[in-house]
Design an enzyme around this catalytic site. Structure first.
Site: not given
Length: 268
Positions: A2-3, A53, A257
């Site tokens: 979720p961004e 967010k 990441r």
DNA sequence: CCCAACTCCTGGGCGC
DNA sequence: TGCGCCCAGGAGTTGG
């Protein structure tokens, strides 16, 4: 993950359910990530905003109930509690379109908070967060200045939420590809900063328009998948041909990441 | 203040 | 078929 686009999708969906509703009961998982649900009992929600967010629901008690989805957080509304083993908190609502608001989160990276309205002093990410990408305060000068203040890789800087709010791993890779900027670059020209800022706005807006990106876990408040995963330009396409030049996209881990980029188009 | 490293979490995918 | 391993990553914490 979720961004901003996924969180904005969820925010817009839960807003009509929460605004005007009073919490008459609640319960949560014992972790202090979720026990703030208990503290909002008796309060009425007055608005539901978003910052980066984070979802911020203001109450009539002068507080903000903060919902962060983390990696696998989901919200849902129902007339009776489900038996989902991954439910971490629920609120019983008076005078809402549904009786229960549930927060479900398999991996427990999400969290709830209750703070005095506007007081983010104990939430470091919110406290140091850059401007909203679609807000009136965003501008190239500040964005470029923020990037110049750090010597970290630009990808890392975007994930920090400091130069601008709401960008995560997917949309960072998308925007960097669009703007032809190498994710390991440490400083960029003002023109490239302008290109990157515009690319971030384009990538995020596209995500919003598509209802978010569902790679595995993301579902909106009505349990529907997003559609942006079908239109990704860089993220998750390692080894596949660059959609601009045809060269196979590269991949490596930056700041823990997975990062995908085109070594031909996105040169240092 | 910044930053790097570590931590939190668990289902799903994979190799054998 | 099943076991063990590893991956996914947003952000909070810790120590320098």
């Amino acid at each position: 993950m979720p961004e901003l686009p996924e969180v904005e999708t969820v925010r817009s969906q839960i807003e009509p359910y929460l605004v005007g509703s009073t919490v008459i009961n609640a319960d949560s998982h014992p972790s202090d990530k979720f026990t703030p649900a208990l503290e909002v009992i008796g309060s009425q929600f007055q608005s539901v905003h978003r910052r980066g967010k984070f979802i911020l629901a203001a109450t009539d008690a002068g507080q903000e109930f903060i919902v962060h989805l983390g990696m696998t957080g989901k919200v849902s509304f129902s007339d009776s509690l489900t038996d989902n083993p991954y439910r971490r908190a629920w609120l019983e609502l008076d005078d809402s379109m549904a009786r229960y608001f549930e927060f479900i989160d398999v991996r427990r990276f999400g969290r709830l908070r209750l703070v005095e309205a506007g007081d983010y002093s104990k939430i470091a990410t919110l406290k140091t967060m850059g401007p909203e990408p679609f807000g009136s305060e965003v501008n190239v000068e500040d964005f470029w200045a923020a990037l110049k203040k750090s010597s970290r890789a630009i990808k890392t800087q975007l994930l920090s939420q400091r130069p601008i709010a709401g960008v995560g791993n997917i949309y960072a890779d998308e925007a960097l590809w669009m703007a032809k900027i190498n994710p390991t670059a440490k400083t960029i020209s003002k023109q490239r900063a302008k290109d990157l800022l515009e690319a971030i706005q384009v990538a995020l807006q596209k995500g919003i328009d598509n209802g978010g990106t569902t790679l595995r876990d993301y579902r909106n408040a009505f349990d529907a998948e997003g559609q942006n995963q079908h239109e990704l330009l860089a993220y998750g396409r390692a080894g596949e041909p660059c959609l601009r030049c045809g060269k196979a996209l590269s991949s490596k881990v930056i700041d823990a990441r997975t990062t995908t980029w085109c070594s031909n188009c996105q040169r240092r």
